[in-house]
Design a protein around this motif. Structure first.
Motif, mmCIF file in Angstrom:
data_model
loop_
_atom_site.group_PDB
_atom_site.id
_atom_site.type_symbol
_atom_site.label_atom_id
_atom_site.label_comp_id
_atom_site.label_asym_id
_atom_site.label_seq_id
_atom_site.Cartn_x
_atom_site.Cartn_y
_atom_site.Cartn_z
ATOM 1 N N LEU A 210 -9.817 7.304 4.462
ATOM 2 C CA LEU A 210 -9.959 6.212 5.418
ATOM 3 C C LEU A 210 -11.440 5.938 5.641
ATOM 4 O O LEU A 210 -12.165 6.803 6.143
ATOM 5 N N ASP A 211 -11.891 4.760 5.275
ATOM 6 C CA ASP A 211 -13.273 4.394 5.577
ATOM 7 C C ASP A 211 -13.298 3.573 6.867
ATOM 8 O O ASP A 211 -12.265 3.329 7.496
ATOM 9 N N ARG A 212 -14.467 3.154 7.275
ATOM 10 C CA ARG A 212 -14.590 2.445 8.545
ATOM 11 C C ARG A 212 -13.735 1.180 8.577
ATOM 12 O O ARG A 212 -13.081 0.877 9.586
ATOM 13 N N ALA A 213 -13.741 0.432 7.480
ATOM 14 C CA ALA A 213 -12.950 -0.799 7.440
ATOM 15 C C ALA A 213 -11.463 -0.502 7.615
ATOM 16 O O ALA A 213 -10.745 -1.243 8.297
ATOM 17 N N ASP A 214 -10.976 0.584 6.993
ATOM 18 C CA ASP A 214 -9.575 0.969 7.139
ATOM 19 C C ASP A 214 -9.232 1.223 8.599
ATOM 20 O O ASP A 214 -8.184 0.790 9.104
ATOM 21 N N VAL A 215 -10.107 1.959 9.281
ATOM 22 C CA VAL A 215 -9.865 2.298 10.690
ATOM 23 C C VAL A 215 -9.885 1.037 11.547
ATOM 24 O O VAL A 215 -9.019 0.833 12.413
ATOM 25 N N GLU A 216 -10.848 0.166 11.306
ATOM 26 C CA GLU A 216 -10.924 -1.084 12.058
ATOM 27 C C GLU A 216 -9.667 -1.921 11.846
ATOM 28 O O GLU A 216 -9.088 -2.458 12.810
ATOM 29 N N HIS A 217 -9.237 -2.039 10.618
ATOM 30 C CA HIS A 217 -8.057 -2.843 10.321
ATOM 31 C C HIS A 217 -6.808 -2.237 10.958
ATOM 32 O O HIS A 217 -5.936 -2.970 11.454
ATOM 33 N N LEU A 218 -6.711 -0.921 10.926
ATOM 34 C CA LEU A 218 -5.555 -0.256 11.509
ATOM 35 C C LEU A 218 -5.461 -0.533 13.007
ATOM 36 O O LEU A 218 -4.388 -0.858 13.533
ATOM 37 N N TYR A 219 -6.590 -0.448 13.690
ATOM 38 C CA TYR A 219 -6.572 -0.713 15.131
ATOM 39 C C TYR A 219 -6.313 -2.192 15.430
ATOM 40 O O TYR A 219 -5.672 -2.524 16.441
ATOM 41 N N GLU A 220 -6.794 -3.080 14.578
ATOM 42 C CA GLU A 220 -6.534 -4.508 14.789
ATOM 43 C C GLU A 220 -5.042 -4.812 14.743
ATOM 44 O O GLU A 220 -4.556 -5.699 15.465
ATOM 45 N N VAL A 221 -4.317 -4.083 13.897
ATOM 46 C CA VAL A 221 -2.873 -4.291 13.796
ATOM 47 C C VAL A 221 -2.134 -3.514 14.883
ATOM 48 O O VAL A 221 -1.195 -4.025 15.512
ATOM 49 N N TRP A 222 -2.556 -2.270 15.124
ATOM 50 C CA TRP A 222 -1.834 -1.423 16.064
ATOM 51 C C TRP A 222 -1.957 -1.920 17.509
ATOM 52 O O TRP A 222 -0.995 -1.838 18.281
ATOM 53 N N GLU A 223 -3.118 -2.446 17.878
ATOM 54 C CA GLU A 223 -3.345 -2.809 19.281
ATOM 55 C C GLU A 223 -2.283 -3.774 19.824
ATOM 56 O O GLU A 223 -1.628 -3.467 20.833
ATOM 57 N N PRO A 224 -2.076 -4.940 19.210
ATOM 58 C CA PRO A 224 -1.071 -5.851 19.780
ATOM 59 C C PRO A 224 0.345 -5.296 19.719
ATOM 60 O O PRO A 224 1.161 -5.573 20.612
ATOM 61 N N LEU A 225 0.646 -4.506 18.687
ATOM 62 C CA LEU A 225 1.983 -3.930 18.577
ATOM 63 C C LEU A 225 2.225 -2.882 19.661
ATOM 64 O O LEU A 225 3.305 -2.836 20.263
ATOM 65 N N ALA A 226 1.222 -2.041 19.915
ATOM 66 C CA ALA A 226 1.360 -1.017 20.942
ATOM 67 C C ALA A 226 1.496 -1.639 22.326
ATOM 68 O O ALA A 226 2.305 -1.203 23.155
ATOM 69 N N VAL A 227 0.705 -2.672 22.587
ATOM 70 C CA VAL A 227 0.768 -3.366 23.876
ATOM 71 C C VAL A 227 2.137 -4.009 24.073
ATOM 72 O O VAL A 227 2.754 -3.894 25.141
ATOM 73 N N GLN A 228 2.625 -4.673 23.035
ATOM 74 C CA GLN A 228 3.932 -5.310 23.143
ATOM 75 C C GLN A 228 5.048 -4.285 23.295
ATOM 76 O O GLN A 228 6.021 -4.519 24.031
ATOM 77 N N ALA A 229 4.928 -3.144 22.628
ATOM 78 C CA ALA A 229 5.941 -2.098 22.759
ATOM 79 C C ALA A 229 6.038 -1.615 24.208
ATOM 80 O O ALA A 229 7.138 -1.452 24.751
ATOM 81 N N SER A 230 4.902 -1.398 24.850
ATOM 82 C CA SER A 230 4.915 -0.959 26.244
ATOM 83 C C SER A 230 5.483 -2.038 27.152
ATOM 84 O O SER A 230 6.241 -1.742 28.092
ATOM 85 N N ARG A 231 5.116 -3.282 26.900
ATOM 86 C CA ARG A 231 5.638 -4.378 27.714
ATOM 87 C C ARG A 231 7.159 -4.465 27.595
ATOM 88 O O ARG A 231 7.881 -4.594 28.607
ATOM 89 N N LEU A 232 7.675 -4.391 26.373
ATOM 90 C CA LEU A 232 9.115 -4.484 26.160
ATOM 91 C C LEU A 232 9.849 -3.277 26.729
ATOM 92 O O LEU A 232 10.961 -3.406 27.262
ATOM 93 N N ALA A 233 9.228 -2.100 26.625
ATOM 94 C CA ALA A 233 9.848 -0.899 27.177
ATOM 95 C C ALA A 233 9.983 -1.022 28.694
ATOM 96 O O ALA A 233 11.033 -0.709 29.280
ATOM 97 N N ALA A 234 8.926 -1.482 29.348
ATOM 98 C CA ALA A 234 8.972 -1.666 30.803
ATOM 99 C C ALA A 234 10.000 -2.735 31.180
ATOM 100 O O ALA A 234 10.726 -2.588 32.176
ATOM 101 N N ARG A 235 10.075 -3.785 30.390
ATOM 102 C CA ARG A 235 11.050 -4.851 30.668
ATOM 103 C C ARG A 235 12.472 -4.312 30.570
ATOM 104 O O ARG A 235 13.335 -4.648 31.399
ATOM 105 N N ARG A 236 12.716 -3.484 29.585
ATOM 106 C CA ARG A 236 14.057 -2.921 29.420
ATOM 107 C C ARG A 236 14.415 -2.022 30.600
ATOM 108 O O ARG A 236 15.559 -2.022 31.075
ATOM 109 N N VAL A 237 13.434 -1.251 31.073
ATOM 110 C CA VAL A 237 13.668 -0.403 32.242
ATOM 111 C C VAL A 237 14.009 -1.257 33.458
ATOM 112 O O VAL A 237 14.950 -0.972 34.207
ATOM 113 N N ALA A 238 13.235 -2.324 33.668
ATOM 114 C CA ALA A 238 13.456 -3.191 34.825
ATOM 115 C C ALA A 238 14.831 -3.845 34.777
ATOM 116 O O ALA A 238 15.519 -3.952 35.801
#
Length: 275
Positions: free
Chosen positions: A129-157
């Protein structure tokens, strides 16, 4: 060990059908129509099997290939197989005490996950994993992780006052992560950290999100195993859990966004000595 490094590695070649090789010979000579019969090519076991025999053995082989994939993935995550190490199919099979067919299938799957990369005519190696790999991974993971938490909380509610079963699993993952923090080797903490995020995805109840995250899972495990886990980031897990368990969508999303961005900063500092 099941890997080799250095120039002498080139002397070992993957057999045909292995990652980077030609058409498979160990998976049986079955045709697309599933008959596996006729005067075609011989399979790796020494001849064509009766109609249906290949299909009958497929579930068992699939189970073995999944076990092999999980075992190899874990060895990559805990750096038993370090970055850049060339994996030799035969030696991995011997180490896992399996035949080469499920190991070959596992290696191919891990190439698809981005944990391994093909070498011309000589098998696979653990991807660096070089720097570009790590940057790209976080660019993809960030919105997915945020949406996962939002949907999880919505399901609980939406299920209130009944608590979804996934909340219990998430609470257990949080507890395991806290207990694993004292592990000097860090492997348990990496596994618990990954499980916590995977359980949020499971609680979201969105199968498409789960499938997408599954493809990222191997690279995230590798990344988590390479960087440190500061105490304040472990505390952020507790905050994320609290908001999800309360059914607070926006607070769950905001706390997850903070966590992922802190994780990115820590990863870049740990791996490349910068922020």
């Amino acid at each position: 060990m099941a890997y080799v490094t250095g120039s002498s590695a080139g002397r070992e070649r993957a057999r045909p059908g292995g990652p980077g090789g030609g058409p498979g010979h160990g998976s049986g000579g079955e045709r697309p129509d599933g008959t596996g019969s006729g005067g075609g090519r011989e399979c790796g076991s020494g001849g064509e099997r009766p109609d249906g025999a290949e299909r009958a053995g497929a579930p068992e082989r699939t189970s073995l290939s999944v076990r092999a994939r999980d075992a190899i993935r874990q060895r990559i995550a805990d750096r038993t197989y370090p970055q850049g190490a060339r994996l030799v199919e035969r030696e991995v099979a011997e180490e896992l005490r399996m035949s080469r067919v499920p190991v070959r299938e596992a290696l191919r799957a891990l190439v698809g996950e981005g944990l391994l990369e093909l070498l011309p005519h000589s098998g696979v190696r653990v991807r660096r994993l070089d720097r570009a790999d790590v940057e790209h991974l976080y660019e993809v993971w960030e919105p997915l992780a945020v949406q996962a938490s939002r949907l999880a909380a919505r399901r609980v509610a939406r299920s209130a006052p009944v608590e979804p079963p996934g909340v219990t699993a998430l609470r257990a993952s949080l507890d395991r992560a806290e207990q694993a923090a004292s592990d000097p080797e860090g492997a348990r903490e990496v596994a618990a950290h990954t499980a916590f995020h995977e359980d949020i995805v499971a609680l979201s109840g969105n199968p498409m999100l789960a499938r997408t995250m599954e493809r990222l899972g191997g690279q995230l495990r590798l990344l988590f195993g390479m960087r440190e886990e500061p105490e304040h980031m472990r505390a952020q897990h507790a905050v994320m859990f609290r908001y999800i368990a309360q059914g607070d969508e926006e607070s769950a999303a905001a706390s997850t966004l903070l966590h992922v961005r802190d994780s990115r900063t820590v990863a870049l500092r740990s791996l490349f000595d910068d922020a």
